[in-house]
Design an enzyme around this catalytic site. Sequence first.
Site, short mmCIF file in Angstrom:
data_model
loop_
_atom_site.label_atom_id
_atom_site.label_comp_id
_atom_site.label_asym_id
_atom_site.label_seq_id
_atom_site.Cartn_x
_atom_site.Cartn_y
_atom_site.Cartn_z
NE ARG A 122 -3.60 0.19 2.48
CZ ARG A 122 -3.57 0.98 3.55
NH1 ARG A 122 -2.84 0.64 4.59
NH2 ARG A 122 -4.25 2.09 3.58
CE LYS A 187 1.19 -5.21 6.58
NZ LYS A 187 1.00 -3.90 5.97
NE ARG A 322 -1.48 10.20 22.44
CZ ARG A 322 -2.23 11.08 23.03
NH1 ARG A 322 -3.53 11.11 22.81
NH2 ARG A 322 -1.70 11.96 23.83
#
Length: 325
Positions: A122, A187, A322
């Site tokens: 991407r 991932k 975060r």
Amino acid sequence: MKLPHALLSILADGRFHSGTELGEKTTRTRAAVWKAIQALQDSGLEIFSVRGKGYRLARPIELLQRETILQGLDANSRQHLNALEVFSEIDSTNSYLLEIAKQGEASAYACLAEQQHAGRGRRGRNWVSPYGGNIYLSLLWRFNCGAAQLGGLSLAVGVAVNRALRDIGLEHARLKWPNDILLDERKLAGILLEMAGEASGPCVVVMGIGLNVRTPAAAMGEVEQAWVDLESSLPHKVGRNQLVSYLLQHLIDISRQFEQHGFHAFQDEWNENHAFGGRQVELQLPDRQLSGVALGVDRSGALLLSHEGRTTRFHGGEVSLRVPS
Ligand code: BTN
């Protein structure tokens, strides 16, 4: 068959094979065999070389086999799949199917490779695609609606991948908006949808999936994002052919369902498997960055973010967790 692939189909059993045997079986010189083995080692494959014994893969590998994958499909998927091609190497399975789309080939058309030389990720990134351990799969599907109706399709593809992972016993993979698959916040798989065709007319979509199964760390040096592979996360062996059959089955299933009901049919399942549901995230937009609590996705697949006392929908952007300071 190219030499590296020919060698690996002999070495796949994990036993020792002498340089002479490999040379004879591939009809190449021992020097050519030695050079090809070196190249495979450089690409991250662990191959032992022992004087007097020959070469042996550190761990046996299951090469992708078209017939085995087809046999693993249920009757319904087999009926919808018009073509399945398996390459030992290719530039990119997505690029290949985009070319196929131009030739007007019938949907559904699937393509796999053991290695990609120009794997696409991407946002114009490169998808590092070393030989023989991972899955690089693309499926071309012709939708009878325009691109405007296909919002949320990439999220539905994430649901399909997660279903296939459950089929092989992996229960705790999670979905990161819009379409990464994470395991323990690292991932495991990425999804890239590319479209061919007009925005208004029927639309051909190439759904590309890169899934780490056995990923050599040596090949992943340039990848900044934290990643993980299946073999180091599951207590049992993963049959790549079986996994590809499951992936194809679910991809075909969700494509058919999406045509009829849109993303709405997958909204609940996506939210149940949301990696960051209820957590503080940063959303990187082209012009600014926002912090807020990721609530989930709405019926169109937009991310719902709670910030500054209100909930806003987002269709684009990159989400990251975060880290509390
Ligand atoms: C991402 O950046 O997260 C998406 C990665 C998608 C990679 C897959 S591998 C199979 C298909 N062919 C490509 O060139 N890319 C996709």
